[in-house]
Design an enzyme around this catalytic site. Structure first.
Site, PDB file in Angstrom:
ATOM      1  N   HIS A  35      -7.115  -5.113 -17.892  1.00  0.00           N
ATOM      2  CA  HIS A  35      -6.588  -6.337 -17.281  1.00  0.00           C
ATOM      3  C   HIS A  35      -7.595  -7.461 -17.440  1.00  0.00           C
ATOM      4  O   HIS A  35      -8.625  -7.494 -16.764  1.00  0.00           O
ATOM      5  CB  HIS A  35      -6.285  -6.093 -15.809  1.00  0.00           C
ATOM      6  CG  HIS A  35      -5.317  -4.953 -15.590  1.00  0.00           C
ATOM      7  ND1 HIS A  35      -5.719  -3.639 -15.585  1.00  0.00           N
ATOM      8  CD2 HIS A  35      -3.976  -4.946 -15.398  1.00  0.00           C
ATOM      9  CE1 HIS A  35      -4.662  -2.852 -15.398  1.00  0.00           C
ATOM     10  NE2 HIS A  35      -3.590  -3.611 -15.279  1.00  0.00           N
ATOM     11  N   HIS A 265      -1.780 -11.133 -16.990  1.00  0.00           N
ATOM     12  CA  HIS A 265      -2.229 -10.079 -16.080  1.00  0.00           C
ATOM     13  C   HIS A 265      -2.837  -8.893 -16.816  1.00  0.00           C
ATOM     14  O   HIS A 265      -3.779  -8.272 -16.338  1.00  0.00           O
ATOM     15  CB  HIS A 265      -1.039  -9.596 -15.234  1.00  0.00           C
ATOM     16  CG  HIS A 265      -1.329  -8.375 -14.408  1.00  0.00           C
ATOM     17  ND1 HIS A 265      -1.802  -8.450 -13.129  1.00  0.00           N
ATOM     18  CD2 HIS A 265      -1.212  -7.051 -14.696  1.00  0.00           C
ATOM     19  CE1 HIS A 265      -1.971  -7.219 -12.652  1.00  0.00           C
ATOM     20  NE2 HIS A 265      -1.618  -6.352 -13.574  1.00  0.00           N
ATOM     21  N   GLU A 414      -0.792   3.769  11.130  1.00  0.00           N
ATOM     22  CA  GLU A 414      -1.427   4.963  10.582  1.00  0.00           C
ATOM     23  C   GLU A 414      -2.101   4.674   9.241  1.00  0.00           C
ATOM     24  O   GLU A 414      -3.166   5.213   8.938  1.00  0.00           O
ATOM     25  CB  GLU A 414      -0.385   6.076  10.383  1.00  0.00           C
ATOM     26  CG  GLU A 414       0.349   6.497  11.648  1.00  0.00           C
ATOM     27  CD  GLU A 414       1.504   5.574  12.018  1.00  0.00           C
ATOM     28  OE1 GLU A 414       1.828   4.665  11.232  1.00  0.00           O
ATOM     29  OE2 GLU A 414       2.072   5.751  13.115  1.00  0.00           O
ATOM     30  N   HIS A 476      10.007  13.843  13.447  1.00  0.00           N
ATOM     31  CA  HIS A 476       8.645  13.988  13.949  1.00  0.00           C
ATOM     32  C   HIS A 476       8.055  15.372  13.675  1.00  0.00           C
ATOM     33  O   HIS A 476       6.902  15.616  14.022  1.00  0.00           O
ATOM     34  CB  HIS A 476       8.618  13.708  15.455  1.00  0.00           C
ATOM     35  CG  HIS A 476       8.772  12.257  15.804  1.00  0.00           C
ATOM     36  ND1 HIS A 476       9.817  11.494  15.333  1.00  0.00           N
ATOM     37  CD2 HIS A 476       8.015  11.427  16.561  1.00  0.00           C
ATOM     38  CE1 HIS A 476       9.689  10.255  15.797  1.00  0.00           C
ATOM     39  NE2 HIS A 476       8.613  10.187  16.537  1.00  0.00           N
TER      40      HIS A 476
END
Lengths: 671, 671
Positions: A35, A265, A414, A476
């Site tokens: 890059h 890029h 988290e 969960h």
């Protein structure tokens, strides 16, 4: 403003920055991969940072009080390699730059922590660097509070791109930094308006400055190609009482035909365009050629930090010998000499007064014993403090008012938590552990993988580690998450069965220097399974014989964590039927795999049929069930093959068939 | 304002809302588990929404033009169960509510899609609902553009809590919605200032209103307990040309002793406090008892939508029969009848002109053939369009100007992309597929798990699926990610080896109705391995004999994707040494596991030694190497046991020993 004008306005600066740009162009062209555009766009900002602000000493790249420089936009790795080479980091030779992205070179495609001194963290997965940097800034603030500004007194500088800011983890990081007013954190945003798919406006219309301001940041802006404006912004940022975003307006691939386009890029390898860009810079040198005068200017920047480093050394020399030793210890991740004795004491007490206890509660007991003798531990939870049992009485909350506090209320973040833990561990001087529900491994995954890849001894306290959490239901209840962590290289998965094993597992986790640990803990109460005390850390071998067969050994039951008590019950039932049955507790497959073959064969001899019991998927078990080359024995598995359900946990174990009866039946079917 | 005043001001509304509050209190108390405070805090907002705004018909809960109501704060599941029961959804009986969180009840701890009509998505993992809702709103805007407002013309309403807004994925969702001006999306934020660990201010200081405004949202605020203010905000929101955030200032656990505290978040089971709260509400009824007049008022709200539903039915009846059939088809995820023929044509052409091709490029070819005959497909990429090869010529970009476009530039937001894909699939009428690099499975994981748990037929196009991506290095090289997806229940992992298998795998993926697919595709060019045309979809059996042994079969080599050509080369080498070798291509372990035992034994007969070759970790392979019960044969594995490295890909394959030579050596060692 065109290149000519930029060159004319600050000719000396221009040529220093051009050295970065041309090295990036040449290295990417040689690799035919990489890059180019980002280093070309941010060369001016980086030059001013290294010239005027960054406190660093290439001769002492691990000096604990250096400023940290984080290239969050890691694809622009040639920016950092160029900076390190130019300022005199001895590992980053010109040959290494010529070998950019080749086998054996330290100049990897993305900056890899541990390959190159001066690369403070592994970046590339976007958003990680900026989230790590929050951990760096927390560690600095915390250690400054505990050791004084004479020992810790530095900044964390970050270069982040649009990709970093679009990733959700950046919001978690921004929120943490804003709340805790981490004013030594300065983020330079490469505001070039371009992503791989095209203009940023193709996918985003966010006013980033307003967004950072909304989370309590100091927000500045500058022309990212004007060294005076850049410098002024950096000067102002250092004075702020809040973290600072500097929006640096830049042109990706500045001066190249691909400037301001998404083509800019990637790898700009067209020879003619490359030469034209160099000519535009006024750079009349061959590939990889840096004129001596420019190299000398860069090396002078590198030399600037030697005095600050020497001052720091003198200040530290003024500390007591004990304090100096302690500083060395915590910055090298040495566990304290007292740790084993503290663990043994917990184990002894546990055996003397066995109790039914959730392993998450057992974990809190162990931490209560260990935290006072390990002042470098730093706990936390993603808004589940009471459930993860990660806070012990002596820690105190970390915040702006009490930065010496050793406990972080991370909020419902988290991913940001895990990434910031990485940053804290990378900074050094602290040993972070934090908790969430094990199912939310998923949220933290990108950072957990980087803990493993970088070899950071952080500890993930993953409670509620199976359907045993009960009523909260399948969203969960982890089912595949033990397998996920076990599939990840360089990750220790520890699933202790009772207080004794929990103590042993914490000793293991807190003794690591280059491996993260996943501590899988139950929500539900469990019976004590270790009935006799031993000074030896049996869990350290990964698996061991917990209960031996009486008479001829026909069956081996293997289990971890909450299922060990089920295995013991199944053993009783089999033994009652005259079927000799051994129970192997296996708190860590990874550690067991590290033992020599003799030990492994002793624990798991060929012959007896094997049944493993774990309230998760089978993936990962076959190696122990069947033997690596196969044909060891016949085997079966008691566990989960679907998602869970919402109901009280004992009902779930029964409905999903994770019972002693099922283990007995499967074992007998194999005999 | 105290409860007395609230009651007095809007007495009828108050009692309707009290029905929700008391049902939540009673159900949580009966279960001795759950979350009381959120339903109690948001009961007023929900009552106004269902009474005055939500377009719904409890008698026709799957009606395609209903408004969607998403409870992003899924722990408050009793809010939605109460609403559905009260308004007359027949499945949600009072018995189900009394059995909240019990085995076999549809009233799971968190709302589970598929258990309860009216639950539009599974929530609980925070931030998912709000990110799903972006997909819902996109699907609505897209289908409205394609089918006209007579067919699609509805809103997506979301209740989100502080946890949802702290999760990073919310930022990705907010960014997407703001950029594309999804003005049918209205988020009601439960602004109660409380999380599990304490006050929000413990961990966050973000000005949420400013944050949403920064991403282009319309931002409103109201007293979340004042029905007139709530209604006014909803009226204004519906008129906005941008997505709307309504900050609803509320009190968690309103009227309970735990009001405004983190204790109020959880299960409020204290009998005396529960009774006191009810008394304060002026609610003099027994547990689970709803007075007939109040139930009648709620049922009247439920009846309100019947007219709108009938109008819609009449409008649809005015469409041509073909259009009506098409509408039914796309809303039931039926693949078009033309699909198999289109796939066969691609396969035939591929065999006639075999070419070295990356499977990601092969995928683009297949999509180019399929997209024109499947107008319901909707592609995208997380800023890697040119790398994931997900965009075909006929799709057109989706944005505010061209909402009929079928391609989304998601930006650098893998998690938001995956979660929005779930929302699109849940909405119905579109079949989303989108890409990123396979290593970034990690970023999308929480949503990928929910695709599986909910049974949504989305397709994850995961390119650059091994060290074969080369120079970008270990951060970008998946090693454990095939295992991660294979460990996840109800997830199809498809790793095709060449254009023929890619075509077959897309047919499989686009024929799913209740299973997500992970399409693992190579960056690097691969040789064609399928040399003869067959109309049968061989990949549909998961594994098949690609090349048979000549002479006595001593070895079976198994491989997937890019390693199939290595297996074929190894076979040649072994055969040249007189060792009969079969090659099994195994594009999908899950599909192979679904075949009957006879087929599985035919492909993998006991006897010959087995070597599997895959450029990932071994986890998941043992079942096929060793047989489920063990003792099938001896076996070994050629693959990865560490992270990768940065170098050209062919060098990496050699250095990590994933070669035909290695496979030959391992096979011979077993003979």
């Amino acid at each position: 403003m065109d290149i000519e004008t930029l060159r004319a306005r600050h000719p000396d600066h221009w040529m220093r920055a051009a050295a970065i740009r041309t090295l990036a162009l040449d290295a990417v062209a040689a690799a035919n991969s990489g890059h180019s555009g980002m280093p070309m766009g941010m060369a001016d900002v980086a030059t001013v940072l290294f010239e005027k602000h960054l406190k660093f000493d290439p001769k002492a790249p691990r000096w604990p009080d250096r400023d940290r420089f984080i290239l969050s936009a890691g694809h622009g790795s040639m920016l950092i390699y160029a900076l390190l080479h130019l300022t005199g980091y001895e590992d980053v030779t010109l040959d290494e730059i010529k070998n950019f992205r080749q086998w054996g070179a330290i100049t990897a495609g993305h900056p890899e922590y541990g390959h190159v001194a001066g690369v403070e963290t592994t970046t590339g997965p976007l958003g990680q660097g900026i989230a790590n940097s929050v951990g760096f800034a927390m560690a600095e603030a915390h250690l400054r509070a505990r050791w004084g500004a004479k020992v810790q007194d530095h900044y964390t500088w970050v270069i982040a791109g649009d990709g970093c800011l679009m990733e959700g983890v950046s919001q978690e990081a921004i929120g943490i930094a804003g709340k805790h007013k981490l004013n030594r954190l300065i983020v330079m945003w490469d505001d070039n308006g371009i992503t791989i798919d095209g203009k940023v406006s193709l996918s985003d219309a966010t006013d980033q400055k307003a967004r950072f301001a909304a989370s309590g940041w100091n927000v500045l802006a500058c022309d990212g190609h004007d060294p005076e404006a850049i410098d002024a912004a950096m000067v102002a940022a250092k004075k702020s009482d809040r973290p600072t975003l500097i929006a640096c307006k830049t042109h990706i691939a500045l001066g190249h035909a691909a400037q301001d386009t998404s083509k800019g890029h990637g790898a700009l390898t067209d020879k003619a365009q490359l030469e034209a860009a160099k000519a535009g810079y006024g750079w009349n040198h061959g590939p990889f050629e840096i004129p001596a005068n420019i190299k000398a200017e860069w090396e002078a920047m590198g030399a600037r930090g030697a005095a600050a480093h020497a001052d720091w050394q003198a200040r530290v020399a003024g500390l007591s010998a004990a304090k100096q030793a302690e500083l060395r210890r915590i910055f090298t991740d040495e566990a304290p000499a007292k740790l084993p004795a503290a663990i043994r004491a917990v184990k002894k007490a546990a055996v003397e007064a066995p109790a039914k206890l959730a392993t998450r509660s057992a974990s809190e007991k162990v931490l209560a014993a260990v935290n006072p003798i390990m002042p470098e531990t730093f706990g936390g939870s993603a808004d589940l403090t009471g459930s993860n049992n990660t806070k012990t009485a002596d820690l105190g909350a970390f915040n702006q008012e009490t930065p010496a506090g050793r406990y972080m209320y991370w909020g419902i973040r988290e991913h940001g938590m895990a990434s910031a833990m990485n940053g804290m561990a990378l900074h050094g001087g602290v040993r972070p552990y934090s908790g969430t529900f094990m199912a939310f491994t998923d949220y933290a995954r990108p950072a957990m993988r980087l803990s493993a890849l970088m070899g950071l001894p952080v500890v993930y306290v993953m409670t509620h580690d199976s359907i045993g959490l009960g009523e909260d239901g399948p969203t969960h209840q982890p089912v595949e998450h033990l397998a996920i962590s076990r599939a990840t290289p360089n990750t220790l998965v520890l699933r202790p069965a009772d207080l004794v094993e929990v103590a042993e597992c914490w000793e293991i986790a807190f003794s690591q220097k280059s491996t993260p640990s996943v501590m899988a803990l139950s929500r539900q109460n469990l019976a004590a399974v270790r009935k006799t005390h031993t000074n030896t850390n049996l869990s350290a071998k990964g698996a061991y014989v917990l209960a031996e067969a009486t008479g001829k050994r026909q069956v081996i039951l293997m289990a971890t964590g909450s299922e060990v008590e089920i295995a013991l019950k199944a053993r009783e039932m089999l033994e009652a039927q005259g079927i000799g049955t051994r129970v192997v507790s296996m708190p860590s497959m990874e550690l067991f795999a590290q033992q020599d073959e003799a030990y492994r064969k002793k624990v798991l001899p060929a012959g007896p049929v094997r049944v493993a019991i774990e309230a998760g998927v089978r993936l990962g078990w076959d190696r122990w069930l069947l033997g690596e080359r196969g044909r060891d024995t016949k085997a079966d598995f008691v566990g989960m093959s679907s998602f869970g359900a919402s109901a009280p946990y004992d009902r779930l174990y029964k409905e999903f068939g994770i019972t002693a009866e099922a283990a007995v039946e499967k074992a007998k079917a194999l005999l």
